[in-house]
Design an enzyme around this catalytic site. Structure first.
Site, short mmCIF file in Angstrom:
data_model
loop_
_atom_site.label_atom_id
_atom_site.label_comp_id
_atom_site.label_asym_id
_atom_site.label_seq_id
_atom_site.Cartn_x
_atom_site.Cartn_y
_atom_site.Cartn_z
N SER A 132 15.28 -17.38 31.23
CA SER A 132 14.09 -18.15 30.87
C SER A 132 12.92 -17.81 31.79
CB SER A 132 14.43 -19.64 30.89
OG SER A 132 13.44 -20.40 30.24
N ASP B 104 17.74 -20.20 19.74
CA ASP B 104 17.05 -20.68 20.93
C ASP B 104 15.85 -21.52 20.48
OD1 ASP B 104 15.45 -20.96 23.26
OD2 ASP B 104 16.28 -19.12 24.10
N HIS C 124 19.34 -22.00 23.95
CA HIS C 124 18.63 -21.51 25.14
C HIS C 124 19.51 -21.60 26.39
CE1 HIS C 124 15.16 -20.35 27.48
NE2 HIS C 124 15.28 -21.41 28.25
#
Length: 273
Positions: free
Chosen positions: A95, A224, A253
């Site tokens: 991320s 995601d 995610h």
């Protein structure tokens, strides 16, 4: 606990496990290096020196008023690499951490980086614009800022639903995983958490991706809900010269469950190539 001190006096906490070729792992928002506990052990068990740090403002690192931006995050990572005298280094970022390692590799690698792995990463750029219509509207990030300011404790708990895909039919996400996300989030200083939203959503990594001259594995779940694949991995793979895209069917995610187990094996395989 082990720390290094950056040029502006910020203390960066890190975990350092195992022996062998070094691998640094960079976490997502609003987490800490604890998010990588499973991968740290996996790497150390398989003959690597596994290192993960808490980004400034996060976890056990200092909470400075300034420097909560991607350039400084990458510079902090460079300070850690210098302090530990690391070479022939591989980088893994999830991320926000995916953006951090891409920027570090492009701007501070200096021939020291061997491979890069990203998972659910924010590059090339998250926010929607005329040139990035697949991106997420700025109003979504304004909403995140508002949620963090109003009641960050409840906001982080609520965020676990989409983070782990727990809102999907048939999803099996433990309360423990959700509470651990909340625990890590509550360690982030409010200023650092707030500023980092701009850093992960508005920073443009296009030129960093183009500058990478080492192999990169771009991993992303196709469900995601935080960093949609169409605006992230599917664009990043077109910008890198030595990239491999791995799409995980139905994966969210958050790195969890079957996705975590499969990604772990793919990390080991890619590092061993």
């Amino acid at each position: 606990m082990p720390y290094i001190t950056t040029a502006d006096g910020t203390q960066i906490y890190y975990t350092d496990l195992g022996e062998g070729r070094p691998v640094i792992l960079s976490h997502g928002w609003p987490l800490s290096s604890d998010a990588w506990q499973v991968e740290l052990k996996l790497l150390a068990d398989n003959g690597y020196r596994a290192i993960a740090h808490d980004r400034r403002g996060h976890g056990r690192s200092s909470q400075p008023w300034n420097g909560n931006d991607m350039d400084t995050y990458a510079a902090d990572l460079a300070a850690l690499v210098d302090a530990l005298e690391l070479d022939d280094l591989s980088l893994i970022g999830h991320s926000t951490g995916g953006g951090e390692v891409v920027r570090f590799a492009a701007q501070h690698g200096n021939g020291r980086v061997r491979k890069v792995i990203t998972a659910g990463a924010v590059p090339p750029v998250m926010v929607q614009s005329a040139s990035n219509p697949e991106g997420t509207p700025i109003e979504v990030f304004d909403g995140i800022r508002a949620g963090v300011l109003a009641d960050r404790s409840q906001f982080y708990l609520d965020l676990t639903e989409t983070f782990f895909g727990a809102n999907r039919p048939g999803a099996q996400v433990s309360q423990g995983a959700k509470y651990d996300f909340w625990r890590q989030g509550m360690l982030v200083g409010l200023k650092g958490a707030y500023d980092c939203i701009k850093a992960f959503s508005e920073t443009d990594f296009t030129e960093d991706l183009r500058a990478l001259d080492v192999p990169i594995l771009i991993a992303h779940g196709d469900d995601d809900q935080i960093v949609p694949i169409a605006a992230a991995a599917e664009k990043s793979i077109e910008l890198v010269s030595k990239g491999t895209l791995k799409v995980y069917a139905g994966a969210p995610h958050g790195i969890y469950g079957d996705y975590q187990r499969e990604l772990g094996q793919d990390i080991l395989a890619f590092l061993a190539e």
